[in-house]
Design a protein around this motif. Structure first.
Motif, mmCIF file in Angstrom:
data_model
loop_
_atom_site.group_PDB
_atom_site.id
_atom_site.type_symbol
_atom_site.label_atom_id
_atom_site.label_comp_id
_atom_site.label_asym_id
_atom_site.label_seq_id
_atom_site.Cartn_x
_atom_site.Cartn_y
_atom_site.Cartn_z
ATOM 1 N N SER A 91 0.867 -1.318 0.034
ATOM 2 C CA SER A 91 -0.131 0.037 -0.074
ATOM 3 C C SER A 91 0.813 1.230 -0.140
ATOM 4 O O SER A 91 0.502 2.126 -0.692
ATOM 5 C CB SER A 91 -0.917 0.054 1.145
ATOM 6 O OG SER A 91 -1.689 -1.084 1.008
ATOM 7 N N GLN A 111 -1.183 9.788 3.283
ATOM 8 C CA GLN A 111 -1.404 8.142 3.278
ATOM 9 C C GLN A 111 0.022 7.662 3.643
ATOM 10 O O GLN A 111 0.033 6.826 4.372
ATOM 11 C CB GLN A 111 -2.073 7.879 2.163
ATOM 12 C CG GLN A 111 -2.240 6.274 2.121
ATOM 13 C CD GLN A 111 -3.417 5.615 3.110
ATOM 14 O OE1 GLN A 111 -3.881 6.577 3.887
ATOM 15 N NE2 GLN A 111 -3.842 4.621 2.785
ATOM 16 N N GLU A 129 -7.437 -1.345 5.099
ATOM 17 C CA GLU A 129 -6.172 -1.682 4.111
ATOM 18 C C GLU A 129 -6.154 -2.630 3.118
ATOM 19 O O GLU A 129 -5.941 -2.451 2.048
ATOM 20 C CB GLU A 129 -4.944 -1.936 4.971
ATOM 21 C CG GLU A 129 -3.867 -1.161 4.747
ATOM 22 C CD GLU A 129 -4.095 0.292 4.432
ATOM 23 O OE1 GLU A 129 -3.522 0.379 3.341
ATOM 24 O OE2 GLU A 129 -4.029 0.928 5.329
ATOM 25 N N ARG A 135 -8.636 -1.538 0.557
ATOM 26 C CA ARG A 135 -8.012 -0.744 -0.457
ATOM 27 C C ARG A 135 -7.180 -1.770 -1.366
ATOM 28 O O ARG A 135 -7.035 -1.380 -2.887
ATOM 29 C CB ARG A 135 -6.909 0.113 0.316
ATOM 30 C CG ARG A 135 -7.065 1.587 -0.172
ATOM 31 C CD ARG A 135 -6.200 2.507 0.652
ATOM 32 N NE ARG A 135 -4.733 2.497 0.352
ATOM 33 C CZ ARG A 135 -4.660 3.420 -0.532
ATOM 34 N NH1 ARG A 135 -5.601 4.666 -1.129
ATOM 35 N NH2 ARG A 135 -3.326 3.840 -1.121
#
Ligand SMILES: [Zn+2]
Ligand SMILES: [Zn+2]
Lengths: 188, 346
Positions: free
Chosen positions: A152, A164, B56, B59
């Motif tokens: 991520s 983020q 998370e 996502r």
């Protein structure tokens, strides 16, 4: 080199196997290898999956094509045993090559050793155990979490979402500090 | 990263590595014996267990309702090897789902032959990392769900050829050297004798195209995941050395002939106006070989892999957005190939 089993014919199949982390070498002739079920050929050249297990009987009827099939048995197999949970009979299993549900394994238990010996050359699982220890699961979850966060983070950086990214970096640091997770070198 | 973008170890011979783990839920019949109601229930439970309330993960993974996709769209996913061909071709209304990671390295198929099929891909020869990623997903699901297992038989699967570890580790190998030297049949026979399975491109049913071979383990019972990966990997390293040796030898013997073939293939890919999938795959094979021999210094394995992933009939159709005749597809494919090769010049 002579076949290690019959000590008569030339060995044509040379196997190096890892079992429980130990490496061993084996040398067999064609016929011994066949008897031992080593490399019992499942796939034809160029991928036409044919009749997989010798005189086996892979019928149609399953929703998916699969690389399975059950060897033919002698006449003595009871044909009418049925799984109490899903109702599938052993006969149907033989025909389609698919179990009906996980209970089938228990229902057909007495008949399965020959099936697995033929299909797998083995009758007992040796790999990862289901319901691993809490510690093992915890460690695996932590590693999984870290990897997700790292990916991520890469995405966030690529998308220039720095807020983020900063948040993710913090979380990664926290997990690393809290856990026993060894750092595999900073690839952030 | 996606197998067709990243460049992995030994990518001159090994295009990608994949590990698949099969898992099932204890309480339901296997998918081929489930009614629609149960299939929906199982799908919902698996999706919920995987995502929980983890922002998370939500996502990072995309939930795809395969029933709502067109046939072509599903096939396009299969051409990128994100779902299996069988799942792509299965009918609607069977509550097939897939959870696909945004980087396209992991996908979790729901209600395929087993309730859960976790698939993890890496570029090049990298089975360990592929297995690690698959195992991590399995750990999440096993914690949340009643996964079917047995003391003696390990993980229980619909087909007895998957029972035990439920694991299939495979690579997509590119073997143009052995093919040119006429040694493919011996090689494949040898692999089969050693207990590995070999199939043509796209895994399940199609013939080998472009000298691409999928090689995988055959057995899942009585051998641990790690041992199995080690055996497969050691064999593959020998195969890689053989293929490299043959390529060098072929080039040493007839350098001009080989260069000519490679350059013609490259020129055709860069200039053709109509191209079938089969022709493209064959030409890409030759170009990939030339690249490995250092004849096309401006080209990377990933450049070719990306083309592989985007020129299947369904992918071409999907990119175009409307129904196409085969000739229109061949034209669109030729354009895609030209565009993708453009920046590398050479
Ligand atoms: Zn012998
Ligand atoms: Zn059953």
């Amino acid at each position: 080199m002579l076949c290690e089993r019959c000590q008569q014919q030339e060995a044509t199949i040379h196997l190096t196997q890892t079992r429980q982390g130990e490496m061993t070498e084996h040398h067999f002739c064609d016929s011994c290898a066949r008897e031992l079920g080593i490399g019992h050929s499942i796939t034809d050249y160029f991928g036409t999956i044919g009749n997989l297990f010798g005189s086996g009987l892979l019928g149609g009827g399953s929703a998916f094509n699969h690389t399975g099939g059950i060897p033919a048995f002698g006449a003595a197999v009871p044909r009418n045993i049925a799984c109490p949970k899903c109702g599938q009979t052993f006969e149907k299993f033989r025909h389609t090559g698919l179990f009906g549900c996980s209970q089938c394994y228990t229902a057909f238990a007495d008949l399965l050793d020959p099936v697995f010996r033929r299909v797998q050359g083995n009758t007992r699982h040796l790999g990862r155990k289901h319901a691993p220890s809490e510690a093992q699961l915890q460690a695996e979850r932590l590693t999984a979490r870290l990897n997700e966060l790292k990916q991520s983070l890469q995405l966030a950086v690529a998308e220039e979402d720095y807020e983020q990214a900063a948040r993710l970096r913090d979380e990664i640091r926290q997990i690393k500090q809290a856990g026993t997770q060894p750092d595999e070198g900073g690839e952030t | 990263m996606a197998w067709y973008i990243d460049q992995g170890p030994d990518s001159d011979v090994m295009i990608s590595s994949r590990v698949r783990l099969a898992r099932n839920l204890e309480q339901y019949a296997f998918p081929h014996r489930m009614d629609a109601q149960t299939a929906r229930q199982a799908a919902d439970e698996i999706v919920k267990a995987f995502f929980q309330d983890d922002a998370e993960r939500k996502r990072h993974y995309l939930l795809v309702d395969l029933d709502s996709l067109s046939f072509e769209d599903r096939l396009a996913l299969a051409e990128k090897r994100l779902i299996s061909e069988d799942l792509a071709k299965a009918g609607d209304g069977s509550f097939h789902r897939a959870m696909i990671s945004r980087d396209e390295s992991v996908s979790i198929m729901i209600n395929e032959e087993d309730h859960i099929r976790i698939q993890s891909m890496q570029a090049g020869l990298n089975l360990e990392q592929a297995y690690d990623a698959a195992k991590q997903v399995a750990a999440i699901l096993e914690r949340e769900l009643p996964v079917a297992s047995h003391d003696k038989y390990g993980y229980l699967t619909a087909c007895p050829t998957n029972t035990g570890t439920g694991m299939r580790a495979s690579v997509m190998a590119h073997l143009p050297g052995l093919a040119m030297a006429g040694r493919i049949k011996d090689t494949v026979d040898g692999l089969i004798k050693l207990g590995f399975a070999v199939r043509g491109h796209y895994g399940e049913h199609s013939k080998s195209q472009g000298n691409l071979f999928q090689i995988s383990n055959q057995l899942t019972l009585g051998i641990s995941e790690e041992d199995l990966i080690n055996d497969l990997k050691r064999m593959l390293q020998q195969l890689i050395e053989q293929e490299r040796g043959v390529r060098r030898e072929l080039y040493r013997r007839q350098p001009l002939l080989l260069e000519d073939r490679v350059m013609r293939a490259f020129a055709t890919l860069k200039s053709a106006r109509l191209m079938t999938h089969e022709e493209a795959t064959e030409l890409l094979s030759t170009v990939r070989l030339g690249m490995a021999l250092g004849l096309l210094p401006n080209l990377q394995p990933a450049d070719v892999n990306r083309i592989y992933a985007l020129i299947g009939p369904a992918s071409i159709q999907k990119a175009h957005g409307q129904a196409m005749s085969p000739a229109e597809r061949d034209s669109a494919r030729a354009t895609v190939v030209r565009d993708l090769l453009e920046p590398s010049g050479a």
